[in-house]
Design a protein around this motif. Sequence first.
Motif, short mmCIF file in Angstrom:
data_model
loop_
_atom_site.label_atom_id
_atom_site.label_comp_id
_atom_site.label_asym_id
_atom_site.label_seq_id
_atom_site.Cartn_x
_atom_site.Cartn_y
_atom_site.Cartn_z
N THR A 122 -29.39 36.12 -24.41
CA THR A 122 -28.53 35.04 -23.82
C THR A 122 -27.51 34.65 -24.82
O THR A 122 -27.82 34.30 -25.88
N VAL A 123 -26.36 34.45 -24.26
CA VAL A 123 -25.40 33.92 -25.05
C VAL A 123 -25.54 32.52 -25.52
O VAL A 123 -25.89 31.75 -24.61
N ILE A 124 -25.26 32.18 -26.59
CA ILE A 124 -25.30 30.93 -27.36
C ILE A 124 -24.44 30.35 -28.10
O ILE A 124 -23.55 31.50 -28.47
N SER A 125 -24.15 29.24 -28.46
CA SER A 125 -23.23 28.87 -29.67
C SER A 125 -24.10 29.00 -30.75
O SER A 125 -25.20 28.40 -30.92
N PRO A 126 -23.39 29.78 -31.87
CA PRO A 126 -24.13 30.20 -33.11
C PRO A 126 -23.90 29.00 -34.20
O PRO A 126 -24.54 29.22 -35.02
N ALA A 127 -23.15 28.17 -33.79
CA ALA A 127 -23.23 26.81 -34.82
C ALA A 127 -22.70 27.55 -36.12
O ALA A 127 -22.00 28.42 -36.35
N SER A 128 -23.38 26.76 -37.30
CA SER A 128 -23.23 27.17 -38.74
C SER A 128 -23.80 28.55 -39.03
O SER A 128 -23.33 29.02 -40.18
N MET A 129 -24.38 29.14 -38.05
CA MET A 129 -24.99 30.56 -38.49
C MET A 129 -23.60 31.44 -38.54
O MET A 129 -23.76 32.54 -39.10
N THR A 130 -22.57 30.80 -37.90
CA THR A 130 -21.17 31.64 -38.01
C THR A 130 -20.94 32.08 -39.36
O THR A 130 -20.14 33.00 -39.70
N LYS A 131 -21.44 31.09 -40.41
CA LYS A 131 -20.87 31.25 -41.79
C LYS A 131 -21.38 32.60 -42.43
O LYS A 131 -20.91 33.20 -43.50
N ILE A 132 -22.56 33.19 -41.76
CA ILE A 132 -22.95 34.44 -42.31
C ILE A 132 -21.98 35.49 -42.06
O ILE A 132 -21.62 36.36 -42.87
N LEU A 133 -21.23 35.34 -41.13
CA LEU A 133 -20.02 36.47 -40.84
C LEU A 133 -18.96 36.04 -41.63
O LEU A 133 -18.32 37.05 -42.26
N THR A 134 -18.80 34.77 -41.81
CA THR A 134 -17.68 34.39 -43.03
C THR A 134 -17.80 34.98 -44.04
O THR A 134 -17.07 35.52 -44.89
N LEU A 135 -19.09 34.85 -44.71
CA LEU A 135 -19.30 35.35 -45.90
C LEU A 135 -19.36 36.69 -46.02
O LEU A 135 -18.65 37.31 -46.97
N LEU A 136 -19.77 37.53 -45.13
CA LEU A 136 -19.58 39.12 -45.06
C LEU A 136 -18.38 39.56 -44.99
O LEU A 136 -17.70 40.34 -45.92
N VAL A 137 -17.51 38.96 -44.33
CA VAL A 137 -16.11 39.11 -44.10
C VAL A 137 -15.23 38.92 -45.40
O VAL A 137 -14.43 39.85 -46.09
N ALA A 138 -15.46 37.74 -45.93
CA ALA A 138 -14.84 37.31 -47.27
C ALA A 138 -15.34 38.22 -48.49
O ALA A 138 -14.72 38.94 -49.32
N ALA A 139 -16.77 38.52 -48.43
CA ALA A 139 -17.29 39.15 -49.54
C ALA A 139 -16.80 40.64 -49.56
O ALA A 139 -16.53 41.38 -50.69
N GLU A 140 -16.47 41.32 -48.47
CA GLU A 140 -16.17 42.63 -48.62
C GLU A 140 -14.52 42.97 -48.92
O GLU A 140 -14.05 44.08 -49.23
N GLN A 141 -13.88 41.75 -48.94
CA GLN A 141 -12.38 41.65 -49.30
C GLN A 141 -12.13 41.08 -50.70
O GLN A 141 -11.29 41.60 -51.28
N VAL A 142 -12.94 40.49 -51.20
CA VAL A 142 -12.79 39.54 -52.64
C VAL A 142 -12.96 40.80 -53.55
O VAL A 142 -13.89 41.23 -53.81
N THR A 143 -12.11 40.74 -54.59
CA THR A 143 -12.27 41.83 -55.69
C THR A 143 -12.44 40.89 -57.06
O THR A 143 -12.99 41.67 -57.98
N ASN A 144 -11.85 39.64 -57.00
CA ASN A 144 -12.36 38.78 -58.46
C ASN A 144 -12.85 37.50 -58.01
O ASN A 144 -12.27 36.54 -57.41
#
Length: 352
Positions: A122-144
């Motif tokens: 069932t589709v829900i609002s993920p609230a701040s669990m969203t930040k797991i994806l924020t972390l993943l996308v950033a971590a994959e691109q940050v080099t320093n």
Amino acid sequence: MEDCHPSAISDEERAARRAQRAKSRREKLRLRRRRQLLRLFPILIVCLVGVFWSSRSRAEPAREKAGRAVLSTRPLPEAAAPPYSASVSADTIHLDEAFSSEYAVLIDLTNGTILAEKAFDTVISPASMTKILTLLVAAEQVTNLDDTFTLTREITDYCYVNDCSVVGLEIGETVSIRELLYGTILSSGADAALGLAMYVSGSQEAFVEQMNAKLDELGLAETSHFTNCVGLYDKDHFCTVYDMAMILKAAMDNELCREILGARTYETAPTPYHPEGQVLSNWFLRKIEDHIPDDFAVIGAKTGYVAQSGNCAASCGVTASGAEYICVTGNAYSSWRAIYDHVELYKSYCSP
């Protein structure tokens, strides 16, 4: 009494003139339409010729394919499975109303089996669990990780207007990218998350495009879509608890994300705005460890709350033998209830 002046023309003549004018208008309209059609006629001819040749060119390959199909009896290849997936089985437990959270999924990562679920698709609002994806996308691109970012008024205003949870960074405060990563998860800091978005992509909007591209890459785009990197409620910002479980699995497969999601505390470097630094804390991890068996450990977690989603939590646990599990719940009536629901699922269905 005023003088009466007789009309210069009769009623019959007036009617005849009106009829003549109407006829003249109709003739002018007819001539105008005829001129328009004459101008459009060459264009219509070109369009019809184009449609004819287009349909013919599509028909030829179709006939060729039909001819080849007669000669080939090989079955079509099956569609590739999403890179991250889990499925229900005959043994999956379907939780009833006695289980407090409205949504839940518990996944055995060893065999990709859903051990227990409650409205997991069932589709829900993920609230701040969203930040797991924020972390993943950033971590994959940050080099320093030691590179720095200086907080802007745009970020602090956004956090203030939307009443976001924050690390407490000040306008003009310069911190490392490593601290933004930790602050996004441990403090659920919208200021840190927005700083990452600005650093990586130049704007939150551009960063969110990358988040949605990642959802597509993970095979989750049909049931999940994000509009911001912090978890604010939006009718177009949604996923299922199953989707969030797959996002957490992908994050736990990233060494840097795994380290950050599993940190109980993190101490930031001193700045002029925080001369003694700050101690960031993952409240969920620190509290749940007092309620789980000694042969089980929760090694990563992120919580979330907005009024539309209730208290949510996503966590990863591991047994003494090394078997890993992902648990995600949504719409518990309190933050402690979310912890207890994870404890209940881990104790009930995860073998030591």
